[in-house]
Motif scaffolding. Structure first.
Motif, mmCIF file in Angstrom:
data_model
loop_
_atom_site.group_PDB
_atom_site.id
_atom_site.type_symbol
_atom_site.label_atom_id
_atom_site.label_comp_id
_atom_site.label_asym_id
_atom_site.label_seq_id
_atom_site.Cartn_x
_atom_site.Cartn_y
_atom_site.Cartn_z
ATOM 1 N N ALA A 189 2.261 -3.183 -14.757
ATOM 2 C CA ALA A 189 2.032 -2.358 -13.572
ATOM 3 C C ALA A 189 1.164 -3.123 -12.584
ATOM 4 N N GLU A 190 1.467 -2.935 -11.305
ATOM 5 C CA GLU A 190 0.692 -3.558 -10.230
ATOM 6 C C GLU A 190 0.482 -2.537 -9.117
ATOM 7 N N LEU A 191 -0.734 -2.498 -8.590
ATOM 8 C CA LEU A 191 -1.062 -1.635 -7.473
ATOM 9 C C LEU A 191 -1.841 -2.451 -6.447
ATOM 10 N N THR A 192 -1.378 -2.426 -5.187
ATOM 11 C CA THR A 192 -2.057 -3.148 -4.111
ATOM 12 C C THR A 192 -2.336 -2.194 -2.959
ATOM 13 N N LEU A 193 -3.588 -2.128 -2.552
ATOM 14 C CA LEU A 193 -3.973 -1.416 -1.336
ATOM 15 C C LEU A 193 -4.048 -2.438 -0.205
ATOM 16 N N TYR A 194 -3.554 -2.081 0.968
ATOM 17 C CA TYR A 194 -3.516 -3.061 2.054
ATOM 18 C C TYR A 194 -3.821 -2.410 3.397
ATOM 19 N N ARG A 195 -4.281 -3.244 4.315
ATOM 20 C CA ARG A 195 -4.386 -2.922 5.725
ATOM 21 C C ARG A 195 -3.769 -4.089 6.491
ATOM 22 N N ALA A 196 -3.119 -3.791 7.620
ATOM 23 C CA ALA A 196 -2.496 -4.841 8.425
ATOM 24 C C ALA A 196 -2.661 -4.508 9.897
ATOM 25 N N GLN A 197 -2.831 -5.557 10.706
ATOM 26 C CA GLN A 197 -2.982 -5.391 12.148
ATOM 27 C C GLN A 197 -2.143 -6.463 12.849
ATOM 28 N N VAL A 198 -1.475 -6.081 13.920
ATOM 29 C CA VAL A 198 -0.700 -7.038 14.703
ATOM 30 C C VAL A 198 -0.638 -6.562 16.143
#
Length: 808
Positions: free
Chosen positions: A624-633
């Motif tokens: 199992a893998e869990l990734t929290l992310y934020r992105a800006q462009v």
């Protein structure tokens, strides 16, 4: 449809409890140093095996990728490609996969993912030559690849290290399509091995197009010489792709409206969107005004890429501390994009007091009385040259210092990408009544004068005449040195990387100018048609260089042998190439104008926090893998079709997104369960709006049971509701419709009565659901009684294919 045929004919090897993920011990070779497992890599990475992809019935290259969380796939344009592939809430403002790179064995298919009429998914066909598909989102995709700050998706080939192969035949049960697949790999001796495979196909697909619309072949081969000392190898590869497939750019249905909410879809009387095609026997051949100013008969081929590639890899470990790897590929790519779009209108409104008459077919000359008419673009684009030359040289050094293990990767990436195109886009009328062979319609005014011929209103006159007749010949050369330093101190892994891209653009575009009318005669008479053509006058010169820096920092902590956690921050640049032409982006000497400089590069920054875990729950094993992310462009781009729609073609807006990606697989005896999902929220900070085509939640649940003698499984693939991204029926661009969420089911069954023999059946859209996955909108001209025509590519209806395969 050809890509639907792939699954059973190349059905997975019989293996109990097959999983969609190769496990956390898989060495990551995509956008990474190439010496770490997934568990120990501080990046979000997913690898999907050939078997898992084949089992769950992909119908296009974009559907191959649906097992990968974080991707936003508007993928129903058909098996030929032309999908919009977004990632982590980053916008797809003008089509294609602007921030996502598709690779074959570590080298990009095209330097830019959104080449106009040449997107990167045109040039790939998943088949049994592929060992697995590996995808890295965010993180090191910014610095280990060019033009891919959002994600890198890599098709990793089989190389003959496992002996064996298969041959299979697949046929459509409720549509006409046949396909033969084969592959074989083996060792010739202790140091020499090879793999070869491919497919050939023929048919008209599940929309029952009135001619052979899907046909062609692919063949790939490689041969590898392992060095006697076991320290490396040299490999040569070749690929030939010549495959024609239809593209489904619009499949209309009626939508019920409740304010700005779409409450459901139903068929237009006589038209089933799940089987609709805008091309058929009566527009299989049509007329264009070519770049030389002559009328020319051409064939409606959908998307028809022709690609020949030769590659070489060299890998050698000089000692325990120094390794050199070089990958090279030369590719000749060309082909055609030809399609009749669907633009729905009420017939009475389009006639404007006149009438439409059939211009061909058994009803030629009779008045057309259908409620709706198709008034849209009939396109023929010659992809004259989309070839490239690519090379990636990487040197890896390893050493120990003060109790830390340090790995340094440095290299230089080079790629020359040619983009030579010729556009011929006419406006045309044809029937919109459910006939599997749409018929051209001629318009007559109230006085009986013929205004069109063979349905054409003019030549190269689409999108207000701005873009119907374009020609250009461009070359982009990207040179990118890069450096990565990785340090391991006990359970802590730290890495930092930087990439310096310098892109040189050269070439010319030619001016589309209004020409003299041409008189054209058809079965009903003749009409004088306006023309736009591409003159020999140079409109723009491109001669500029743009340089920019991308970077990434990551840290991973190995909590124990089965658990790790990581954090990462990164910034990656993305060069805007041919999307800038015809947009006043260049000075007379070919340098970038002030506006062109602002549009030339977009930067994506991302922050990630992830955890990876493997273990057991009783007798069941899981990853199992869990990734929290934020992105800006800040998305800067140019939409050349906007002026004809009354909009500003210059796009400039800042987007912020955040979310979570989840991927897991569980095995319990013969049972396997794969679950992936993505939660995403995106905001247009500049305009204070929520972008369209961004569902909050997408998910995939794939259980299967394989005893070895027989196997069965299904996939539930869905998303929540989202804004359409299109203006409302009122014409107010600030009002958007909400498109309902949808879940679709695919299923397969396989029986293996004898060793090596497998019988299979696959079903797409098991419950024959009418619905849409991607963007789209209500056509203003069709609103009647609280309903209107919804325009987008629909999910195809239930399609069934059967196969016979022999594995040896």
């Amino acid at each position: 449809m050809a890509s639907m045929m792939v699954v059973p004919a190349l059905a997975a090897e019989a293996q109990a409890g097959a999983s969609a993920d190769d496990g956390l011990d898989t060495i990551v070779v995509t956008a990474a140093a190439g010496d770490k497992t997934k568990l120990k890599s501080s990046i979000s990475v997913t690898s999907v095996s050939n078997q898992a992809i084949m089992d769950f019935t992909p119908r296009s290259e974009a559907e191959v990728l649906r097992s990968i969380p974080g991707l936003n796939l508007q993928d129903t344009a058909g098996p030929g490609g032309n999908a919009n592939i977004g990632v982590r809430g980053l916008p797809v403002s003008t089509g294609g996969s602007e921030y996502v790179a598709l690779q074959e064995d570590g080298l990009p298919v095209t330097l830019f993912g959104d080449i106009q009429f040449g997107n990167n998914d045109y040039w790939l066909r998943f088949d049994n030559n592929v060992d697995r598909v590996e995808a890295v989102r965010g993180g090191s995709s910014s610095t280990f690849a060019s033009q891919a700050p959002g994600a890198v998706i890599n098709y990793v080939s089989k190389t003959g290290d496992k002996e064996g192969g298969s041959v299979g035949v697949t046929t459509g049960v409720n549509y006409r399509e046949q396909r033969v697949d084969f592959n074989f790999g083996t060792r010739i001796n202790d140091t020499l091995r090879f793999h070869i495979g491919g497919f050939v196909k023929d048919g008209n697909g599940p929309t029952h197009i009135g001619y052979t619309a899907s046909k062609g072949y692919q063949i790939k081969a490689n041969i590898t010489k392992d060095f006697d000392d076991g320290k490396g190898y040299i490999r040569f590869s070749v690929k030939r792709l010549d495959a024609q497939d239809p593209t489904f750019t619009s499949m209309p249905s009626l939508a019920q409206l409740s304010g700005t909410k779409i409450t459901g879809f139903k068929n237009i009387p006589g038209i089933d969107a799940r089987k609709y095609a805008s091309t058929g026997a009566y527009n299989h051949h049509f007329t264009i005004l070519n770049a030389e100013g002559n009328l020319e008969q051409v064939e409606m081929q959908g998307i028809h890429p022709v690609s020949t590639a030769f590659g070489n890899e060299f890998h050698y470990e000089f000692n325990d501390n120094l390794t050199v790897h070089n990958a090279f590929r030369w590719t000749d790519m060309r082909g055609t994009f030809s399609n009749m779009w669907t633009g729905e209108a009420l017939t009475a409104n389009a006639a404007a007091g006149g009438s439409f008459k059939y211009a061909a077919g058994p009803m030629v000359g009779q008045t057309y009385n259908g409620t709706y008419i198709n008034n849209s673009a009939q396109a023929y684009v010659r992809m004259k040259d989309v070839g490239s030359l690519a090379d990636d040289l990487k040197i890896t050094g390893k050493f120990e210092t003060n109790g830390a293990n340090v790995t340094v990767n440095t290299g230089v990436f080079f790629m020359r990408q040619d983009i030579a195109m010729d556009w011929r886009l006419n406006n045309a009328y044809q029937t919109l009544d459910g006939n599997h062979n749409p018929v051209p319609l001629d318009l007559f005014d109230a006085g009986g004068d013929q205004l069109t011929a063979n349905g054409l209103t003019g030549f190269n006159n689409q999108w207000g005449g701005c873009c119907g007749g374009r020609s250009y010949d461009l070359t982009y050369t990207d040179i990118a040195p890069y450096l990565n330093v990785d340090t391991k101190i006990g359970a802590l892994n730290l890495d930092a990387s930087v990439r310096f891209d310098s892109v040189k653009a050269t070439g010319v575009t030619f001016a589309p100018v209004e020409g003299e009318n041409i008189t054209v005669t058809d079965a009903l008479g003749s009409a004088s048609l306006p023309t736009y053509n591409t003159s020999s006058t140079i409109y723009e010169i491109l001669d500029y260089t743009k340089s920019y820096v991308s970077w990434s920092f990551g840290a991973l902590y190995e909590i124990d042998n089965n658990t790790s956690a990581f954090i990462r921050v990164s910034r990656g640049g993305r060069f805007n190439a041919d999307r800038l032409i015809y947009g006043k982006a260049f000075n007379k000497d070919g340098s970038l104008s002030v506006g062109g400089n602002a549009l030339s590069v977009n930067y994506v920054t991302q922050q990630e926090l992830g955890i990876k875990k493997r273990g057991r729950i009783g007798e069941a094993a899981f990853n199992a893998e869990l990734t929290l992310y934020r992105a800006q462009v800040t998305e800067n781009n140019y939409d050349f079709t906007a002026p004809s729609l009354g909009r500003d073609p210059n796009i400039s807006a800042t987007f912020h997104s955040y979310g979570a990606e989840f991927a897991s697989n569980l095995r319990y005896g013969n049972f396997s369960l794969v679950v992936t999902g993505n939660y995403n929220r995106t905001k247009d900070i500049t305009n204070g709006a929520t972008p369209g085509a961004q569902p909050k939640l997408t998910y995939r649940v794939s259980p299967s049971y394989d005893t070895g003698v027989a196997a069965i499984g299904f996939t539930a693939d869905g998303q929540t509701s989202s804004l359409t991204g299109m203006a409302s029926a009122s014409g107010d661009p600030g009002v958007q419709y909400t498109i309902p969420g949808q879940t679709y089911f695919n299923a397969f069954v396989k029986v293996r009565p004898y060793t090596g023999l497998e019988l299979g059946m696959n079903v797409n859209n098991l419950f024959n659901k009418l619905g849409y996955r991607g963007n789209g909108g209500i056509v203003t001209d069709t609103i009647r009684n609280g309903a209107g025509v919804f325009d987008n590519s629909a999910m195809l209806g239930r399609t069934i294919s059967a196969s016979l395969k022999y594995k040896f």
